[in-house]
Design a protein around this motif. Structure first.
Motif, PDB file in Angstrom:
ATOM      1  N   LEU A 187      -8.304   2.675  -2.522  1.00  0.00           N
ATOM      2  CA  LEU A 187      -8.130   1.256  -2.199  1.00  0.00           C
ATOM      3  C   LEU A 187      -6.814   0.996  -1.476  1.00  0.00           C
ATOM      4  O   LEU A 187      -6.740   0.108  -0.616  1.00  0.00           O
ATOM      5  CB  LEU A 187      -8.198   0.420  -3.476  1.00  0.00           C
ATOM      6  N   ASN A 188      -5.785   1.749  -1.795  1.00  0.00           N
ATOM      7  CA  ASN A 188      -4.509   1.543  -1.110  1.00  0.00           C
ATOM      8  C   ASN A 188      -4.559   2.031   0.334  1.00  0.00           C
ATOM      9  O   ASN A 188      -3.887   1.471   1.207  1.00  0.00           O
ATOM     10  CB  ASN A 188      -3.384   2.242  -1.873  1.00  0.00           C
ATOM     11  N   ILE A 189      -5.345   3.068   0.595  1.00  0.00           N
ATOM     12  CA  ILE A 189      -5.547   3.485   1.990  1.00  0.00           C
ATOM     13  C   ILE A 189      -6.278   2.388   2.758  1.00  0.00           C
ATOM     14  O   ILE A 189      -5.924   2.055   3.901  1.00  0.00           O
ATOM     15  CB  ILE A 189      -6.326   4.814   2.042  1.00  0.00           C
ATOM     16  N   LEU A 190      -7.294   1.807   2.120  1.00  0.00           N
ATOM     17  CA  LEU A 190      -8.002   0.692   2.755  1.00  0.00           C
ATOM     18  C   LEU A 190      -7.080  -0.517   2.910  1.00  0.00           C
ATOM     19  O   LEU A 190      -7.163  -1.242   3.914  1.00  0.00           O
ATOM     20  CB  LEU A 190      -9.228   0.313   1.922  1.00  0.00           C
ATOM     21  N   LEU A 191      -6.205  -0.738   1.932  1.00  0.00           N
ATOM     22  CA  LEU A 191      -5.248  -1.839   2.031  1.00  0.00           C
ATOM     23  C   LEU A 191      -4.294  -1.621   3.202  1.00  0.00           C
ATOM     24  O   LEU A 191      -3.949  -2.568   3.925  1.00  0.00           O
ATOM     25  CB  LEU A 191      -4.461  -1.952   0.723  1.00  0.00           C
ATOM     26  N   LEU A 192      -3.879  -0.371   3.393  1.00  0.00           N
ATOM     27  CA  LEU A 192      -3.012  -0.044   4.525  1.00  0.00           C
ATOM     28  C   LEU A 192      -3.731  -0.287   5.849  1.00  0.00           C
ATOM     29  O   LEU A 192      -3.163  -0.863   6.789  1.00  0.00           O
ATOM     30  CB  LEU A 192      -2.567   1.411   4.419  1.00  0.00           C
ATOM     31  N   ALA A 193      -4.991   0.141   5.914  1.00  0.00           N
ATOM     32  CA  ALA A 193      -5.772  -0.076   7.134  1.00  0.00           C
ATOM     33  C   ALA A 193      -5.965  -1.565   7.396  1.00  0.00           C
ATOM     34  O   ALA A 193      -5.862  -2.034   8.544  1.00  0.00           O
ATOM     35  CB  ALA A 193      -7.123   0.625   7.018  1.00  0.00           C
ATOM     36  N   PHE A 213      -6.164   7.133 -10.723  1.00  0.00           N
ATOM     37  CA  PHE A 213      -5.356   7.568  -9.581  1.00  0.00           C
ATOM     38  C   PHE A 213      -6.184   7.601  -8.298  1.00  0.00           C
ATOM     39  O   PHE A 213      -5.773   7.052  -7.267  1.00  0.00           O
ATOM     40  CB  PHE A 213      -4.767   8.945  -9.866  1.00  0.00           C
ATOM     41  N   VAL A 214      -7.349   8.230  -8.348  1.00  0.00           N
ATOM     42  CA  VAL A 214      -8.169   8.384  -7.142  1.00  0.00           C
ATOM     43  C   VAL A 214      -8.638   7.022  -6.629  1.00  0.00           C
ATOM     44  O   VAL A 214      -8.566   6.735  -5.424  1.00  0.00           O
ATOM     45  CB  VAL A 214      -9.370   9.307  -7.425  1.00  0.00           C
ATOM     46  N   ALA A 248       0.831  -1.206   0.000  1.00  0.00           N
ATOM     47  CA  ALA A 248       0.000   0.000   0.000  1.00  0.00           C
ATOM     48  C   ALA A 248       0.864   1.254   0.000  1.00  0.00           C
ATOM     49  O   ALA A 248       0.605   2.204  -0.753  1.00  0.00           O
ATOM     50  CB  ALA A 248      -0.932  -0.004   1.208  1.00  0.00           C
ATOM     51  N   SER A 249       1.903   1.263   0.819  1.00  0.00           N
ATOM     52  CA  SER A 249       2.790   2.431   0.876  1.00  0.00           C
ATOM     53  C   SER A 249       3.509   2.639  -0.455  1.00  0.00           C
ATOM     54  O   SER A 249       3.582   3.760  -0.972  1.00  0.00           O
ATOM     55  CB  SER A 249       3.809   2.255   2.006  1.00  0.00           C
ATOM     56  N   ALA A 250       4.042   1.545  -1.014  1.00  0.00           N
ATOM     57  CA  ALA A 250       4.775   1.649  -2.276  1.00  0.00           C
ATOM     58  C   ALA A 250       3.860   2.095  -3.414  1.00  0.00           C
ATOM     59  O   ALA A 250       4.234   2.945  -4.235  1.00  0.00           O
ATOM     60  CB  ALA A 250       5.426   0.311  -2.616  1.00  0.00           C
ATOM     61  N   LEU A 251       2.651   1.539  -3.467  1.00  0.00           N
ATOM     62  CA  LEU A 251       1.728   1.887  -4.547  1.00  0.00           C
ATOM     63  C   LEU A 251       1.255   3.331  -4.441  1.00  0.00           C
ATOM     64  O   LEU A 251       1.067   4.007  -5.462  1.00  0.00           O
ATOM     65  CB  LEU A 251       0.530   0.936  -4.531  1.00  0.00           C
ATOM     66  N   MET A 252       1.061   3.826  -3.229  1.00  0.00           N
ATOM     67  CA  MET A 252       0.645   5.219  -3.082  1.00  0.00           C
ATOM     68  C   MET A 252       1.764   6.169  -3.498  1.00  0.00           C
ATOM     69  O   MET A 252       1.517   7.184  -4.161  1.00  0.00           O
ATOM     70  CB  MET A 252       0.203   5.488  -1.641  1.00  0.00           C
ATOM     71  N   VAL A 263      -9.159  10.929 -21.787  1.00  0.00           N
ATOM     72  CA  VAL A 263      -7.890  10.467 -21.217  1.00  0.00           C
ATOM     73  C   VAL A 263      -7.659  11.107 -19.856  1.00  0.00           C
ATOM     74  O   VAL A 263      -7.232  10.440 -18.905  1.00  0.00           O
ATOM     75  CB  VAL A 263      -6.726  10.782 -22.175  1.00  0.00           C
ATOM     76  N   ARG A 264      -7.940  12.399 -19.749  1.00  0.00           N
ATOM     77  CA  ARG A 264      -7.751  13.078 -18.462  1.00  0.00           C
ATOM     78  C   ARG A 264      -8.643  12.475 -17.384  1.00  0.00           C
ATOM     79  O   ARG A 264      -8.196  12.214 -16.262  1.00  0.00           O
ATOM     80  CB  ARG A 264      -8.036  14.573 -18.601  1.00  0.00           C
ATOM     81  N   TYR A 265      -9.908  12.259 -17.709  1.00  0.00           N
ATOM     82  CA  TYR A 265     -10.825  11.664 -16.739  1.00  0.00           C
ATOM     83  C   TYR A 265     -10.359  10.267 -16.330  1.00  0.00           C
ATOM     84  O   TYR A 265     -10.437   9.883 -15.158  1.00  0.00           O
ATOM     85  CB  TYR A 265     -12.239  11.597 -17.317  1.00  0.00           C
ATOM     86  N   TYR A 266      -9.879   9.515 -17.311  1.00  0.00           N
ATOM     87  CA  TYR A 266      -9.411   8.160 -17.002  1.00  0.00           C
ATOM     88  C   TYR A 266      -8.206   8.194 -16.065  1.00  0.00           C
ATOM     89  O   TYR A 266      -8.152   7.441 -15.086  1.00  0.00           O
ATOM     90  CB  TYR A 266      -9.040   7.420 -18.288  1.00  0.00           C
ATOM     91  N   VAL A 267      -7.246   9.051 -16.361  1.00  0.00           N
ATOM     92  CA  VAL A 267      -6.030   9.118 -15.536  1.00  0.00           C
ATOM     93  C   VAL A 267      -6.375   9.478 -14.098  1.00  0.00           C
ATOM     94  O   VAL A 267      -5.890   8.849 -13.143  1.00  0.00           O
ATOM     95  CB  VAL A 267      -5.037  10.132 -16.133  1.00  0.00           C
TER      96      VAL A 267
END
Length: 265
Positions: free
Chosen positions: A135-141, A129-130, A28-32, A121-125
């Motif tokens: 999900l990575n914050i939830l993964l960290l928790a 990201f968001v 989670a830390s690395a991915l964020m 493309v902008r909306y997708y990027v």
């Protein structure tokens, strides 16, 4: 007589939640951090594009100024020549100079050509990201909950793993179908412009070369999207399998923790 429980006894395995918890925290830390680097690079692309265009224009202006000064020098020499032989020598020098190949132009990085400024493309990027950050914050928790062997850590870990797989399929499946064709066409145009500027005057790229390059880039980018789904799903699937084991669930139960030492693995 007391009723006998029919539920079989499950030996707790605290290593599963603790190891997966540590891995969750690390991943989670690395991915964020990686996501922040990528979105930062994307946000700076317009600024970098302007800087590259300005650098290209400055170099081209310097080359043109230098060439103009040399040609004017030949004109001055020719005017100063007093004999036909001297004028012919100056004319020959000028002819050889004009016949020399010109320095290749630096390809201009036009984000419009690359297709990176399109609304889709902008909306997708930003959506990629968001959703990844959430999900990575939830993964960290979940990792913290698993390391401390909380019952909610198991539930959150399972939920995040499942959501990770769903997100990968949706995000990169959409990328393969909707974003990759735009980016492949834009990148092919950019590469064509770059290669065309490197060719000698009068020479052109082979007919159909742009279509071939577009197809190759389309295949490559689509393959990358598919590989992201496959490779990215490995750890979530392993987490689903391990955290679903009764021994992992038992290790995070309050009754199991009360019957073993504090630092037991």
């Amino acid at each position: 007589m007391e009723p006998v429980s029919s539920a079989p006894f499950v030996l707790p395995n605290p290593r599963i939640p603790k190891v997966l918890g540590i891995l969750n925290i690390v991943f989670a830390s690395a991915l964020m951090i990686w996501g922040l680097c990528l979105i930062g690079s994307y946000a700076l692309m317009p600024v970098m594009s302007k800087m590259l265009v300005k650098a290209q224009q400055d170099i081209q202006t310097k080359q043109d100024t230098t060439r103009k000064a040399i040609l004017e020098g030949f004109e001055d020499e020719e005017k100063a020549a007093t004999t036909d032989e001297a004028k012919a020598a100056v004319a020959e020098k000028r002819k050889r100079f004009e016949a020399e190949p010109q320095p290749p132009k630096i390809p201009q990085m036009d984000l419009g050509v690359l297709g990176m400024q399109e609304t889709a493309v902008r909306y997708y990027v930003w959506a990629e990201f968001v959703s990844g950050v959430v999900l990575n914050i939830l993964l960290l928790a979940a990792g913290i909950g698993l390391v401390t062997r909380r019952p909610w850590g198991i539930k959150l870990g399972l939920s995040v793993a499942l959501l990770k797989i769903i997100r990968l399929v949706l995000v990169y499946g959409y990328a393969a179908l909707a974003i990759v064709p735009k980016v492949a066409v834009g990148m092919a145009k950019f590469q064509m412009q770059s290669m065309a500027q490197q060719l000698p005057p009068g020479q052109k790229l082979p007919a159909g070369f742009d279509e071939t390059m577009t197809k190759l880039l389309l295949i490559w980018y689509t393959s990358c999207a598919v590989m992201m789904i496959i490779v990215g799903s490995i750890y979530p699937m392993v987490s689903l399998w391990l955290l679903s084991r009764p021994s992992a669930r038992a290790a995070c139960s309050d009754s199991a923790k009360s019957r073993e030492p504090e630092n037991s693995w």
